[in-house]
Design an enzyme around this catalytic site. Structure first.
Site, mmCIF file in Angstrom:
data_model
loop_
_atom_site.group_PDB
_atom_site.id
_atom_site.type_symbol
_atom_site.label_atom_id
_atom_site.label_comp_id
_atom_site.label_asym_id
_atom_site.label_seq_id
_atom_site.Cartn_x
_atom_site.Cartn_y
_atom_site.Cartn_z
ATOM 1 N N HIS A 17 0.871 -1.232 0.008
ATOM 2 C CA HIS A 17 -0.176 -0.183 -0.101
ATOM 3 C C HIS A 17 0.741 1.189 -0.110
ATOM 4 O O HIS A 17 0.743 2.261 -0.710
ATOM 5 C CB HIS A 17 -0.898 0.086 1.370
ATOM 6 N N LYS A 41 -17.417 -6.847 5.997
ATOM 7 C CA LYS A 41 -16.083 -7.547 6.159
ATOM 8 C C LYS A 41 -15.541 -7.513 7.508
ATOM 9 O O LYS A 41 -15.723 -6.449 8.285
ATOM 10 C CB LYS A 41 -14.703 -6.736 5.282
ATOM 11 N N ARG A 90 -1.482 -5.830 -8.440
ATOM 12 C CA ARG A 90 -0.421 -6.774 -8.039
ATOM 13 C C ARG A 90 -0.415 -7.728 -9.343
ATOM 14 O O ARG A 90 0.908 -8.135 -9.439
ATOM 15 C CB ARG A 90 -0.834 -7.331 -6.641
ATOM 16 N N SER A 128 -2.749 -7.788 2.826
ATOM 17 C CA SER A 128 -3.054 -7.556 4.264
ATOM 18 C C SER A 128 -3.595 -8.859 4.906
ATOM 19 O O SER A 128 -3.224 -9.373 6.000
ATOM 20 C CB SER A 128 -4.110 -6.653 4.532
#
Ligand code: ADP
Length: 164
Positions: A17, A41, A90, A128
């Site tokens: 990030h 979430k 990514r 994460s």
């Protein structure tokens, strides 16, 4: 004054990030990091904790602000007068979801552009979720996240009794 919005969960912030954030901060007058208050979430860190960890990790970047948001991203972007949304890419696996999201956001708000930035290769496998898992199992995560996140994860794992 051209402002970009960098939205995400940031649960917690990683060096991936931060890599994207640094690239964005060199392109825009201001980058507003927008931490999603996503109730659906189950986050390990509260919104306030996630904001604090980003604040502690970005003290060297003068044109960054950090806030949280709820609801539709394009509405928040409009209110903040942001010209662009920043997202990190990514791998190919990110692409399909991000592409759909970008086109949906464009149809909702044609003036708002989504910009994809690629991190340095060393962060392309970093997420994460993986960092939380490795940390919970007692692995060394110090190469992947800033110091404050290493400490926060250690503390959280000890509190929840999750470390083996
Ligand atoms: P979200 O829940 O919206 O996916 P994340 O916190 O996981 O939020 O990520 C926010 C943004 O940062 C997304 O665009 C994601 O692709 C990007 N990102 C996450 N990790 C990395 C990384 N290692 N390198 C580059 N971009 C990343």
């Amino acid at each position: 004054m051209v402002r970009a919005l960098y939205p995400g969960s940031f649960d917690p912030v990683t060096n991936g990030h931060l890599d994207v954030l640094k690239r964005a901060s060199s392109l825009f007058d201001e980058v507003l990091v927008a931490v999603a208050q996503n109730d659906s979430k189950s986050a390990l860190f509260s919104t306030e904790e996630r904001i604090r960890l980003i604040q502690q990790s970005t003290q060297d970047l003068p044109n960054i602000r950090i806030t949280s948001f709820q609801g539709l991203l394009v509405d928040f972007a409009r209110k903040q007068d942001a010209r662009a949304i920043i997202r990190g890419l990514r791998a190919i696996s990110d692409f399909e979801y991000e592409f759909q999201m970008a086109l949906m956001n464009r149809s909702l708000e044609p003036k708002l552009e989504t910009l994809f930035l690629m991190p340095s290769e060393e962060y392309t496998y970093l997420s994460s979720r993986l960092v939380k898992e490795v940390s919970r199992l007692g692995g060394d995560i110090s190469r992947f996240v800033p110091h404050c996140v290493v400490a926060a994860l250690k503390e959280r794992n000890a509190q929840t009794g999750l470390t083996p």
